[in-house]
Write an enzyme that holds these catalytic residues in place. Structure first.
Site, mmCIF file in Angstrom:
data_model
loop_
_atom_site.group_PDB
_atom_site.id
_atom_site.type_symbol
_atom_site.label_atom_id
_atom_site.label_comp_id
_atom_site.label_asym_id
_atom_site.label_seq_id
_atom_site.Cartn_x
_atom_site.Cartn_y
_atom_site.Cartn_z
ATOM 1 C CB SER A 129 -0.985 0.054 0.967
ATOM 2 O OG SER A 129 -1.993 0.812 1.168
ATOM 3 C CG ASP A 140 -7.288 -3.220 -2.293
ATOM 4 O OD1 ASP A 140 -7.668 -2.399 -1.437
ATOM 5 O OD2 ASP A 140 -5.896 -3.512 -2.229
ATOM 6 C CG HIS A 152 -5.672 -2.787 1.201
ATOM 7 N ND1 HIS A 152 -4.879 -2.491 0.175
ATOM 8 C CD2 HIS A 152 -4.968 -2.043 1.974
ATOM 9 C CE1 HIS A 152 -4.178 -1.408 0.094
ATOM 10 N NE2 HIS A 152 -4.156 -1.124 1.708
#
Lengths: 279, 279
Positions: free
Chosen positions: B145, B224, B257
């Site tokens: 991320s 995600d 995620h």
């Protein structure tokens, strides 16, 4: 029953569910890992019992078990460690009350109203899992510390319910160590005779010899900070030696009480259970 | 430098160290996994950059990377995600200030005094690691991320420092998405030209063609929750297509995620880095 989390993981799915427990008379959560094989066929189930202070989250986020469960096609169910909620008795200690159910059925006030973790784990939860998921009735059980105590005791008390059992860093003789003495006094009262049926080392002595007793697979770190005071694997070792009960106790130099220890050997435990569950 | 945690893990040791950072002018912690091979010989190092809100703890407790690092003989260093402490500027948001350093050198007040994560990760930390541990100067970098953004940007800005690079769910074009726009405005000011050198998709366009550019290995979950708003891998894909930059973008149906996604594929990333680090 309500799904509160779902995450793809190693080709399967890691979920968390919430449901109303009859045995515990409160809402409970459990983690369940469903490997890809469970899309096609009923899979056997490993029940994992966590230690003091844990919820259903610790094992599913830290142990790395999903990789091995995916490899062997085993469902892994990780329940919470006690009844929960504002109406449930609690203590201002980490080792009694919520987060510290000790996997027994409490007989004394104020605990007896909700603290029936034995019945929840042995009966209600498998019934639910086998009805709601693609799970067979081939069951194994394992756990860590207080949950290692739980795994050993539940398997010894219910030999027909589990095909295999293992434990990491278990409290093998709770009636002889501070964590267990305190919890048993609260949950079961002062009569130490009533403690025997919740103590793995005592149960090994009182279990009638059977041909097919599953070996107790126990891993213990030698750098575990609770080894000498709370865990004392030599007490289980002595009980097994006296009675001929099959024990495979492995001591690991340098390992402590943390999830880093569990992560290092959970793959071998899942392989051990998978072999028994395939039979 | 002070050791604050040590745990045996997969035959090696997972440690956490605290030290005074010159680049950041504050105390910092980092996790380091030392495989058993590092007892005998200098091992290559994978630097892992975590995402928003993380500390040095998230990756080392949740990713299950130690198993693969042990297998391949790779040291894994997991730093914190920003400078820390009461004297360090902060914001009442999860995506700016402490826990959100974005792996850049801030140029604007009040951030410029401490927020120099680029220099910390690229220069100070490897110098420390290579001096204090049995670590070679063969380096790889990866992250998740915000940390995926960091890994791509640091590798593209410093091609001689890293032999390989990968990312999970990276912010590939921070100058074009809300997380990045907010952070870059605060840390770098309003002049968007100054943002280009901290944006992986822009760096791919401005990097001169070289024979030995390492492939960008990027894994992205299709479930995600930040995919369409913050991550937008198609922007990196377009930049790489236009410039012929080698990209291996893998989209994984169903994955979100979370660390369950990272855990599922970190083994492949470590194998990828280990192959590059062996050369």
């Amino acid at each position: 029953m309500q799904k509160v989390e779902t995450h793809a993981c190693f080709g399967g799915v890691q979920e968390v569910w919430q449901h109303r427990s009859q045995a515990l008379d409160c809402d409970m959560r459990f983690g369940i890992y469903l490997p890809s094989q469970a899309r096609e066929a009923r899979c056997p189930v490993l029940y994992w019992l966590s230690g003091l202070t844990c919820t259903e989250q610790n094992f599913i986020t830290k142990a790395g078990a999903q990789r091995y469960a995916a490899e062997h096609g085993v469902i892994v169910v990780a329940p919470d460690t006690s009844p929960r909620g504002p109406q449930v008795a609690d203590a201002e200690r980490y080792d009694l009350g919520q987060g510290a159910g000790f996997y027994l059925n409490a007989t004394h006030e104020p605990w007896s109203a909700h603290y029936r973790m034995h019945d929840y784990i042995v009966e209600e939860l498998p019934r639910l899992v086998e009805a709601q998921f693609n799970a067979s009735d081939a069951r194994a059980i394992s756990g860590h510390s207080m949950g290692g105590h739980g795994a050993l005791v539940l398997a010894l008390r219910n030999p027909d319910r589990y095909r295999s059992v293992s434990a990491f860093s278990p409290i093998v003789a709770p009636a002889q160590v501070p964590w267990g003495e305190q919890a048993f006094t609260a949950y079961l009262g002062d009569d130490r005779d009533a403690w025997r049926s919740w103590d793995a080392s005592e149960l090994v002595r009182s279990t009638p010899a059977q041909a097919n007793r599953p070996v107790l697979l126990v891993d213990q770190g030698e750098a575990d900070e609770f080894l000498a005071t709370q865990l004392r694997p030599e007490l289980l070792e002595a009980a097994c030696r006296e009675t001929g009960y099959p024990l495979r106790l492995r001591r690991h130099a340098g390992y402590d009480h943390s999830y880093y220890f569990i992560a290092s050997f959970i793959g071998e435990h899942i392989a051990h259970h998978a072999a028994a569950l395939r039979n």
